[in-house]
Design a protein around this motif. Sequence first.
Motif, PDB file in Angstrom:
ATOM      1  N   GLN A  12       9.905  -0.524   5.020  1.00  0.00           N
ATOM      2  CA  GLN A  12      10.674  -0.646   6.266  1.00  0.00           C
ATOM      3  C   GLN A  12      10.126  -1.778   7.133  1.00  0.00           C
ATOM      4  O   GLN A  12      10.887  -2.570   7.697  1.00  0.00           O
ATOM      5  N   LYS A  13       8.812  -1.872   7.218  1.00  0.00           N
ATOM      6  CA  LYS A  13       8.184  -2.901   8.056  1.00  0.00           C
ATOM      7  C   LYS A  13       8.467  -4.304   7.516  1.00  0.00           C
ATOM      8  O   LYS A  13       8.887  -5.194   8.271  1.00  0.00           O
ATOM      9  N   ILE A  14       8.269  -4.489   6.214  1.00  0.00           N
ATOM     10  CA  ILE A  14       8.470  -5.809   5.612  1.00  0.00           C
ATOM     11  C   ILE A  14       9.958  -6.170   5.561  1.00  0.00           C
ATOM     12  O   ILE A  14      10.337  -7.341   5.721  1.00  0.00           O
ATOM     13  N   ALA A  15      10.815  -5.171   5.361  1.00  0.00           N
ATOM     14  CA  ALA A  15      12.254  -5.420   5.261  1.00  0.00           C
ATOM     15  C   ALA A  15      12.810  -6.034   6.540  1.00  0.00           C
ATOM     16  O   ALA A  15      13.801  -6.780   6.506  1.00  0.00           O
ATOM     17  N   GLY A  16      12.181  -5.736   7.657  1.00  0.00           N
ATOM     18  CA  GLY A  16      12.641  -6.303   8.926  1.00  0.00           C
ATOM     19  C   GLY A  16      12.535  -7.814   8.977  1.00  0.00           C
ATOM     20  O   GLY A  16      13.170  -8.463   9.821  1.00  0.00           O
ATOM     21  N   ARG A  17      11.766  -8.402   8.064  1.00  0.00           N
ATOM     22  CA  ARG A  17      11.605  -9.860   8.024  1.00  0.00           C
ATOM     23  C   ARG A  17      12.493 -10.506   6.965  1.00  0.00           C
ATOM     24  O   ARG A  17      12.506 -11.730   6.819  1.00  0.00           O
ATOM     25  N   GLY A  18      13.196  -9.687   6.189  1.00  0.00           N
ATOM     26  CA  GLY A  18      13.999 -10.216   5.091  1.00  0.00           C
ATOM     27  C   GLY A  18      15.493 -10.088   5.329  1.00  0.00           C
ATOM     28  O   GLY A  18      15.943  -9.593   6.358  1.00  0.00           O
ATOM     29  N   LYS A  19      16.264 -10.545   4.319  1.00  0.00           N
ATOM     30  CA  LYS A  19      17.730 -10.492   4.381  1.00  0.00           C
ATOM     31  C   LYS A  19      18.224  -9.384   3.459  1.00  0.00           C
ATOM     32  O   LYS A  19      17.942  -9.392   2.256  1.00  0.00           O
ATOM     33  N   ALA A  20      18.970  -8.460   4.040  1.00  0.00           N
ATOM     34  CA  ALA A  20      19.434  -7.308   3.278  1.00  0.00           C
ATOM     35  C   ALA A  20      20.450  -7.674   2.207  1.00  0.00           C
ATOM     36  O   ALA A  20      20.678  -6.900   1.271  1.00  0.00           O
ATOM     37  N   ASP A  21      21.082  -8.839   2.335  1.00  0.00           N
ATOM     38  CA  ASP A  21      22.064  -9.269   1.338  1.00  0.00           C
ATOM     39  C   ASP A  21      21.540 -10.403   0.456  1.00  0.00           C
ATOM     40  O   ASP A  21      22.307 -11.071  -0.239  1.00  0.00           O
TER      41      ASP A  21
ATOM     42  N   PHE B 107      26.444  13.874  14.136  1.00  0.00           N
ATOM     43  CA  PHE B 107      25.283  13.517  13.329  1.00  0.00           C
ATOM     44  C   PHE B 107      24.035  14.137  13.922  1.00  0.00           C
ATOM     45  O   PHE B 107      23.801  14.057  15.131  1.00  0.00           O
ATOM     46  N   TYR B 108      23.236  14.772  13.062  1.00  0.00           N
ATOM     47  CA  TYR B 108      22.027  15.445  13.517  1.00  0.00           C
ATOM     48  C   TYR B 108      20.831  15.000  12.676  1.00  0.00           C
ATOM     49  O   TYR B 108      20.884  15.002  11.442  1.00  0.00           O
ATOM     50  N   VAL B 109      19.760  14.645  13.357  1.00  0.00           N
ATOM     51  CA  VAL B 109      18.509  14.304  12.700  1.00  0.00           C
ATOM     52  C   VAL B 109      17.378  14.635  13.662  1.00  0.00           C
ATOM     53  O   VAL B 109      17.530  14.497  14.881  1.00  0.00           O
ATOM     54  N   ALA B 110      16.268  15.100  13.123  1.00  0.00           N
ATOM     55  CA  ALA B 110      15.125  15.429  13.970  1.00  0.00           C
ATOM     56  C   ALA B 110      14.442  14.157  14.457  1.00  0.00           C
ATOM     57  O   ALA B 110      14.622  13.081  13.886  1.00  0.00           O
ATOM     58  N   GLU B 111      13.683  14.277  15.530  1.00  0.00           N
ATOM     59  CA  GLU B 111      12.829  13.164  15.943  1.00  0.00           C
ATOM     60  C   GLU B 111      11.931  12.800  14.758  1.00  0.00           C
ATOM     61  O   GLU B 111      11.595  13.661  13.941  1.00  0.00           O
ATOM     62  N   PRO B 112      11.524  11.535  14.655  1.00  0.00           N
ATOM     63  CA  PRO B 112      10.680  11.128  13.516  1.00  0.00           C
ATOM     64  C   PRO B 112       9.455  12.016  13.303  1.00  0.00           C
ATOM     65  O   PRO B 112       9.084  12.304  12.168  1.00  0.00           O
ATOM     66  N   ARG B 113       8.818  12.471  14.386  1.00  0.00           N
ATOM     67  CA  ARG B 113       7.605  13.294  14.227  1.00  0.00           C
ATOM     68  C   ARG B 113       7.915  14.656  13.611  1.00  0.00           C
ATOM     69  O   ARG B 113       7.010  15.314  13.057  1.00  0.00           O
ATOM     70  N   TYR B 114       9.177  15.111  13.704  1.00  0.00           N
ATOM     71  CA  TYR B 114       9.568  16.370  13.087  1.00  0.00           C
ATOM     72  C   TYR B 114      10.360  16.161  11.805  1.00  0.00           C
ATOM     73  O   TYR B 114      10.814  17.134  11.186  1.00  0.00           O
ATOM     74  N   SER B 115      10.544  14.893  11.402  1.00  0.00           N
ATOM     75  CA  SER B 115      11.180  14.592  10.118  1.00  0.00           C
ATOM     76  C   SER B 115      10.154  14.633   8.994  1.00  0.00           C
ATOM     77  O   SER B 115      10.407  15.171   7.918  1.00  0.00           O
ATOM     78  N   THR B 116       8.991  14.049   9.250  1.00  0.00           N
ATOM     79  CA  THR B 116       7.905  14.126   8.275  1.00  0.00           C
ATOM     80  C   THR B 116       7.308  15.534   8.317  1.00  0.00           C
ATOM     81  O   THR B 116       7.634  16.336   9.192  1.00  0.00           O
TER      82      THR B 116
ATOM     83  N   LEU C 113       0.813  -1.201   0.000  1.00  0.00           N
ATOM     84  CA  LEU C 113       0.000   0.000   0.000  1.00  0.00           C
ATOM     85  C   LEU C 113       0.855   1.264   0.000  1.00  0.00           C
ATOM     86  O   LEU C 113       2.034   1.250   0.346  1.00  0.00           O
ATOM     87  N   TYR C 114       0.230   2.380  -0.403  1.00  0.00           N
ATOM     88  CA  TYR C 114       0.845   3.708  -0.314  1.00  0.00           C
ATOM     89  C   TYR C 114       0.653   4.245   1.107  1.00  0.00           C
ATOM     90  O   TYR C 114      -0.388   4.007   1.709  1.00  0.00           O
ATOM     91  N   PRO C 115       1.633   4.975   1.660  1.00  0.00           N
ATOM     92  CA  PRO C 115       2.955   5.293   1.121  1.00  0.00           C
ATOM     93  C   PRO C 115       3.938   4.144   1.294  1.00  0.00           C
ATOM     94  O   PRO C 115       3.854   3.385   2.264  1.00  0.00           O
ATOM     95  N   GLY C 116       4.879   4.027   0.356  1.00  0.00           N
ATOM     96  CA  GLY C 116       5.741   2.865   0.298  1.00  0.00           C
ATOM     97  C   GLY C 116       6.826   2.779   1.351  1.00  0.00           C
ATOM     98  O   GLY C 116       7.201   1.682   1.758  1.00  0.00           O
ATOM     99  N   GLY C 117       7.346   3.944   1.786  1.00  0.00           N
ATOM    100  CA  GLY C 117       8.463   3.938   2.724  1.00  0.00           C
ATOM    101  C   GLY C 117       8.200   3.151   4.005  1.00  0.00           C
ATOM    102  O   GLY C 117       8.951   2.216   4.338  1.00  0.00           O
TER     103      GLY C 117
ATOM    104  N   ALA D 250      12.773   9.680   8.486  1.00  0.00           N
ATOM    105  CA  ALA D 250      12.048   8.916   9.513  1.00  0.00           C
ATOM    106  C   ALA D 250      12.326   7.425   9.406  1.00  0.00           C
ATOM    107  O   ALA D 250      11.987   6.661  10.328  1.00  0.00           O
ATOM    108  N   ASN D 251      12.968   6.994   8.307  1.00  0.00           N
ATOM    109  CA  ASN D 251      13.309   5.592   8.125  1.00  0.00           C
ATOM    110  C   ASN D 251      14.386   5.190   9.143  1.00  0.00           C
ATOM    111  O   ASN D 251      15.513   5.676   9.083  1.00  0.00           O
ATOM    112  N   LYS D 252      14.025   4.307  10.062  1.00  0.00           N
ATOM    113  CA  LYS D 252      14.928   3.963  11.171  1.00  0.00           C
ATOM    114  C   LYS D 252      16.234   3.328  10.710  1.00  0.00           C
ATOM    115  O   LYS D 252      17.312   3.714  11.188  1.00  0.00           O
ATOM    116  N   PRO D 253      16.229   2.344   9.793  1.00  0.00           N
ATOM    117  CA  PRO D 253      17.504   1.780   9.339  1.00  0.00           C
ATOM    118  C   PRO D 253      18.440   2.819   8.723  1.00  0.00           C
ATOM    119  O   PRO D 253      19.654   2.766   8.931  1.00  0.00           O
TER     120      PRO D 253
END
Length: 334
Positions: free
Chosen positions: A189-198, A295-304, A181-185, A276-279
């Motif tokens: 991320q959710k499905i990737a946690g069950r797979g192998k990155a390599d 390294f600087y990044v906003a909290e996820p709620r302020y990234s979107t 489903l949309y949005p894809g990001g 907001a993508n955790k990986p």
Amino acid sequence: MRILAIETSCDETAMSVVEAEGKLNGLRFKVLQSEVSSQIELHRPFGGVMPGLAKREHLKNLPLIEKKLNIDWEKIDLMAVIIGPGLEPALWTGIEYAKKLARERKKPLLGVNHLEAHLYSPLLSPKKENIHLPAIGLIVSGGHTILLALEKIDKWKKIGETRDDAVGEAFDKVARLLGMLYPGGPEIQKIAGRGKADAIIFPRPMVNQKNFDFSFSGLKTAVLYYLRDKKITPRLRADVAASFQQTVIDILITKTLRSAWQYGAKSIILAGGVAANKPLREALRRAAKKEGLKFYVAEPRYSTDNAAMAAVAAYINYLKGKKYRITAQANLNL
């Protein structure tokens, strides 16, 4: 200074009250109120954002959010509104509403560049730490993938950007190929946690070129060809999602670190909706630490998309005396 900011550039209706103080070399921000109304569920059946529908929802949501915030207008010193880039019908809705409020309440109003707002979003961190300069800024979102070299917090030059698909756009397209489903990001991320990155070696376009530009269209096509004659099982879907996500992360990190070395950066800023993508956040954090970079990044709620980041950009523009024309500029860039 207290700033009331409004954001309606796409499919989030947002309004925030932010307290700002300090000069450019010692900025401090405190979010007093922040509301975001998401339209994802409305646009999901269409596989993307429908501008007319977004406009209609903004018209409905803005007065509801204003009422919910119960704004103390006596304490508001400045108003701000996102003017672009974004969807023009959506932008106009926020702009006209902000103009109306500013006129009725007799408050000054500043226009804000959406990309600048994302870039400054890490300044909302409660750690109250000034960004170590010079820095490299990586803005990754549904419509943009940009590398900036920052000499000062308010002075930068663009050193690279995508030549075709933005990162977020590539995530959406690959998610569609995988039947998600949309949005894809978030879905990938959710499905990737069950797979192998390599599990699958996908191409890394332009990663070995000496410039700092990106290209993700070829990567998306590689996923298409890989899936063309295969039955999409849960296992395959997870492995493709994980491998695709890791490929994107590798490309972004390689280009960002290379630019940091070339420009003598002391830190890296990650911003934009894809931040907001955790990986990605964790991988870039580790890579920066390994190279001795902050390294600087906003909290996820302020990234979107949100309005608090618009208030930050408005305050910086106020200090600089920088004024944008307050009209919808769908293709406004840095």
